[in-house]
Design an enzyme around this catalytic site. Sequence first.
Site, PDB file in Angstrom:
ATOM      1  N   MET A   1       0.827  -1.169   0.000  1.00 59.06           N
ATOM      2  CA  MET A   1       0.000   0.000   0.000  1.00 59.06           C
ATOM      3  C   MET A   1       0.876   1.238   0.000  1.00 59.06           C
ATOM      4  O   MET A   1       1.117   1.813   1.040  1.00 59.06           O
ATOM      5  CB  MET A   1      -0.895   0.003   1.234  1.00 59.06           C
ATOM      6  CG  MET A   1      -1.964   1.058   1.129  1.00 59.06           C
ATOM      7  SD  MET A   1      -2.458   1.679   2.726  1.00 59.06           S
ATOM      8  CE  MET A   1      -2.056   3.392   2.498  1.00 59.06           C
ATOM      9  N   PRO A   2       1.384   1.627  -1.135  1.00 64.63           N
ATOM     10  CA  PRO A   2       2.190   2.840  -1.183  1.00 64.63           C
ATOM     11  C   PRO A   2       1.345   4.089  -0.918  1.00 64.63           C
ATOM     12  O   PRO A   2       0.163   4.129  -1.240  1.00 64.63           O
ATOM     13  CB  PRO A   2       2.729   2.864  -2.613  1.00 64.63           C
ATOM     14  CG  PRO A   2       2.591   1.473  -3.112  1.00 64.63           C
ATOM     15  CD  PRO A   2       1.399   0.916  -2.406  1.00 64.63           C
ATOM     16  N   LEU A   3       1.980   5.070  -0.322  1.00 62.73           N
ATOM     17  CA  LEU A   3       1.402   6.399  -0.184  1.00 62.73           C
ATOM     18  C   LEU A   3       2.265   7.323  -1.023  1.00 62.73           C
ATOM     19  O   LEU A   3       3.478   7.409  -0.813  1.00 62.73           O
ATOM     20  CB  LEU A   3       1.396   6.856   1.274  1.00 62.73           C
ATOM     21  CG  LEU A   3       0.948   8.300   1.517  1.00 62.73           C
ATOM     22  CD1 LEU A   3      -0.497   8.501   1.060  1.00 62.73           C
ATOM     23  CD2 LEU A   3       1.123   8.660   2.983  1.00 62.73           C
ATOM     24  N   PHE A  40      -3.455   5.582  -3.094  1.00 64.09           N
ATOM     25  CA  PHE A  40      -3.494   6.621  -2.076  1.00 64.09           C
ATOM     26  C   PHE A  40      -2.459   7.669  -2.464  1.00 64.09           C
ATOM     27  O   PHE A  40      -1.254   7.394  -2.448  1.00 64.09           O
ATOM     28  CB  PHE A  40      -3.202   6.030  -0.692  1.00 64.09           C
ATOM     29  CG  PHE A  40      -4.253   5.045  -0.256  1.00 64.09           C
ATOM     30  CD1 PHE A  40      -5.350   5.471   0.474  1.00 64.09           C
ATOM     31  CD2 PHE A  40      -4.157   3.707  -0.609  1.00 64.09           C
ATOM     32  CE1 PHE A  40      -6.339   4.569   0.862  1.00 64.09           C
ATOM     33  CE2 PHE A  40      -5.140   2.797  -0.228  1.00 64.09           C
ATOM     34  CZ  PHE A  40      -6.231   3.230   0.504  1.00 64.09           C
ATOM     35  N   THR A  71       6.085   6.335  -0.243  1.00 66.39           N
ATOM     36  CA  THR A  71       6.318   5.587   0.986  1.00 66.39           C
ATOM     37  C   THR A  71       5.730   4.198   0.776  1.00 66.39           C
ATOM     38  O   THR A  71       4.564   4.066   0.371  1.00 66.39           O
ATOM     39  CB  THR A  71       5.651   6.281   2.186  1.00 66.39           C
ATOM     40  OG1 THR A  71       6.166   7.617   2.288  1.00 66.39           O
ATOM     41  CG2 THR A  71       5.948   5.533   3.477  1.00 66.39           C
TER      42      THR A  71
END
Length: 128
Positions: A1-3, A40, A71
């Site tokens: 789940m990269p931001l 995201f 991130t």
Amino acid sequence: MPLVRIDARSDKPAPVLQAIADGVHRALVDVIGIPEDDRFQIISTHGDGELVFDRHYMGVERQDVVFVQITLVRGRTEEKKKELYRRIVANLGADAGIRPEDVVITLVENERIDWSVGKGVAQLVDGV
């Protein structure tokens, strides 16, 4: 789940900002295999003097920088990271007209325990 955080000048039209966001996401899906719906992103625009960068650092001639900070959970190989950089730059050039020299990408890695995607639960650790 990269931001993903994207920073660009405030004079970029909304369709260009959307193309930048789409291009980064497509690269994440295609190169590191995140799910299509795992998106995201935070897009911030900045006025004159709010994006500071060296126009010639390391021999790269920058004019209109777009910063991309991703991130993500630690664990991708060096080769995957390099391919991700290449793909992001290619997508942004093709879809948003951004020069390769103007794309600055940083990866910030952490561990699965460092994420909660809602409800105060560590979903990546607890398997929720």
